[in-house]
Design an enzyme around this catalytic site. Structure first.
Site, mmCIF file in Angstrom:
data_model
loop_
_atom_site.group_PDB
_atom_site.id
_atom_site.type_symbol
_atom_site.label_atom_id
_atom_site.label_comp_id
_atom_site.label_asym_id
_atom_site.label_seq_id
_atom_site.Cartn_x
_atom_site.Cartn_y
_atom_site.Cartn_z
ATOM 1 N N LYS A 1 -3.218 -8.507 -12.247
ATOM 2 C CA LYS A 1 -4.113 -7.356 -12.356
ATOM 3 C C LYS A 1 -5.550 -7.767 -12.682
ATOM 4 C CE LYS A 1 -0.541 -3.953 -13.117
ATOM 5 N NZ LYS A 1 0.707 -4.736 -13.233
HETATM 6 C C1 LIG Z 1 1.786 -4.512 -12.354
HETATM 7 C C2 LIG Z 1 2.722 -5.644 -12.159
HETATM 8 C C3 LIG Z 1 3.631 -5.679 -11.069
HETATM 9 C C4 LIG Z 1 3.757 -4.545 -10.087
HETATM 10 O O1 LIG Z 1 2.627 -4.391 -9.279
HETATM 11 P P1 LIG Z 1 2.411 -3.073 -8.430
HETATM 12 O O2 LIG Z 1 1.066 -3.165 -7.829
HETATM 13 O O3 LIG Z 1 2.522 -1.948 -9.424
HETATM 14 O O4 LIG Z 1 3.496 -3.013 -7.416
HETATM 15 C C5 LIG Z 1 4.424 -6.800 -10.922
HETATM 16 N N1 LIG Z 1 4.372 -7.833 -11.797
HETATM 17 C C6 LIG Z 1 3.531 -7.825 -12.858
HETATM 18 C C7 LIG Z 1 3.530 -8.998 -13.784
HETATM 19 C C8 LIG Z 1 2.673 -6.750 -13.075
HETATM 20 O O5 LIG Z 1 1.833 -6.757 -14.137
#
Ligand SMILES: *Cc1c(COP(=O)(O)O)cnc(C)c1O
Length: 460
Positions: free
Chosen positions: A119
């Protein structure tokens, strides 16, 4: 072209078709469209002809060239400054290193940012876009969000120390991991407010929604949402798909399969959009944990929400994939009236059956026991340590093409499960340093009145 002449801006529309066109900056500031829909660019630019030239760029350069296509009204020099700044704090010089495990399996490591999860790719940039906005408008910004862990810490690290921005993140007390809480509460930045509230993530989320629902309050403090549906986040995530394909041997590119641990459908949607823009790649596998609504959708065509069952991969414990609407928009023939109908049906809780056209998606699911086994196996076979989200990718691997697994978090963020699988506890210096710092938290009741009063009191 005459230097300095303003370029025609790209316009953004809402999937629900009842919002006037927005510029990039307006769509970023709004987050969700006023009609409840999600923003998409009016046209998807073609990138196929640019790939040869892009193949020699650094990661921040590639990101700047890509974003220039989506907001040409922001000068290219400025995009280069923004992306250089956004990815400067990543601990790998490649930003997103592509690790070759075997001739058929690569891992794209997306966890070298400040909070050790993918993210950061979007939220480091979004923080700078907010800062740019504040500078242009002169209006200070209150960023408000609720988190079950990773989004909140990545948002905080994108906004901390930025002039004119304060960030308030609510989270369910005792239900985020101790390390995630420390990432939010130990920044030492005076514009960051980590707010534990009693109850579940849904309780925190409800308070946040109600604060935005009070439009007089939202206007008074200039509230801005941080959540996974912002168009800038999706676009920032397209970049690493392009980056990865450009690092594969040419013969493997057109058929390769991206395997994406998925919850809100944001990450995998970004790859699929890049493919629609002309990125050569083959298929996408949506890898879910036991909360398998998307697995069931792609195998049966039925979207049926169930209860969330907490798993070893908590950032994917989701039964309402908030970015799914963007995919449905294309699948349902770019028909906003139909989207409004289907989204109302989903909101009412009834299952929806979609006639899925042939797409490039596959799906897989993994329960908690298998997450531990897959992690143990990867350690035994290749001495590679997976985090529990990334582990969900390691099932049903394609035999006839190259797989690129997107690794979404550092194993050190989830030491307990990894220890159980490999016998040793993964560590990371950033997380170790956090353990010695003081936490600064502002616990309060999960009520809109308490949160509004707090924001008013802290507002600069
Ligand atoms: C947010 C997250 C996901 C999922 O991602 P999406 O975009 O919501 O599908 C997977 N793994 C981790 C470690 C995350 O922080």
């Amino acid at each position: 072209m005459v230097a300095g002449l303003p370029k025609k801006p790209m316009r953004y529309f809402s999937t629900r078709g009842q919002t006037p066109l927005h510029t990039f900056s307006e769509a970023v500031e709004a987050g969700l469209a006023p009609d409840g829909g999600l923003f998409l660019p009016e046209s998807l630019p073609s990138i196929a002809g640019k790939l040869a030239e892009w193949s020699t760029l650094s990661y921040p350069q590639l990101a700047a060239e890509f974003f220039t296509l989506f907001a040409p009204e922001i000068p290219k020099d400025e995009w280069h400054q923004l992306t250089a700044e956004a990815y400067r704090r990543f601990e790998s010089p490649e930003v997103a290193p592509l690790k070759k495990i075997t001739d058929k399996t690569y891992i794209l490591e997306l966890f070298h940012g400040p909070t050790l999860a993918f993210k950061d790719f979007a939220l480091q940039l979004l923080g700078l876009l907010y800062k740019r906005q504040v500078k242009l408008s002169g209006k200070k910004l209150c960023v408000l969000g609720a988190t079950s862990g990773d989004t909140g810490s990545a948002a905080i690290h994108g906004c901390m120390g930025q002039d004119g921005i304060q960030i308030f993140i609510l989270y369910p007390n005792g239900r985020v991991s101790p390390l995630q809480e420390r990432q939010m509460a130990c920044t030492g930045a005076d514009n960051v407010f980590a707010i534990p509230v009693p109850g579940t993530f849904d309780d925190a989320q409800r308070v946040v929604k109600d604060c935005f629902g009070d439009t007089a309050f939202a206007g008074e403090v200039n509230l801005s949402a941080v959540n996974s549906i912002n168009i800038a986040r999706i676009l920032a995530q397209c970049v690493y798909y392009i980056w990865a394909v450009l690092r594969l041997p040419e013969k493997d590119r057109a058929t390769c399969e991206f395997v994406v641990p998925t919850g809100n459908f944001g990450n995998v949607l970004a790859g699929w959009l890049a493919q629609r823009m002309g990125l050569p790649c083959g298929t996408f596998r949506v890898a879910t944990n036991q909360n398998d609504i998307l697995y069931r959708f792609f195998t049966t065509g039925e979207y049926r929400q169930g209860d969330v069952h907490p798993s070893h991969a908590p950032s994917m414990d989701i039964q309402a994939a908030s970015n799914f609407e963007r995919f449905l928009y294309f699948v349902l023939g770019e028909d906003s009236a139909r989207i409004r109908e289907v989204m109302a049906q989903i909101k009412s809780g009834s299952p929806v059956k979609i006639d899925l056209p042939a797409t490039t998606f596959r799906a897989s699911r993994m329960d908690d026991d298998t997450i531990v086994k897959a992690t143990a196996q990867m350690w035994k076979d290749w001495h590679y340590v997976l985090d529990p989200h990334t582990a969900c990718a390691f099932t049903d691997m394609a035999q006839d093409r190259v797989s690129i697994v997107l690794s979404t978090a550092s194993p050190a963020k989830f030491p307990d499960v990894v220890q159980q699988a490999t016998g040793s506890e993964p560590t990371h210096p950033t997380l170790e340093a956090l353990k010695a710092k003081d936490m600064q938290r502002w616990p309060m009741d999960a009520t809109t009145d308490a949160v509004k009063a707090f924001i008013r009191a802290k507002k600069h």
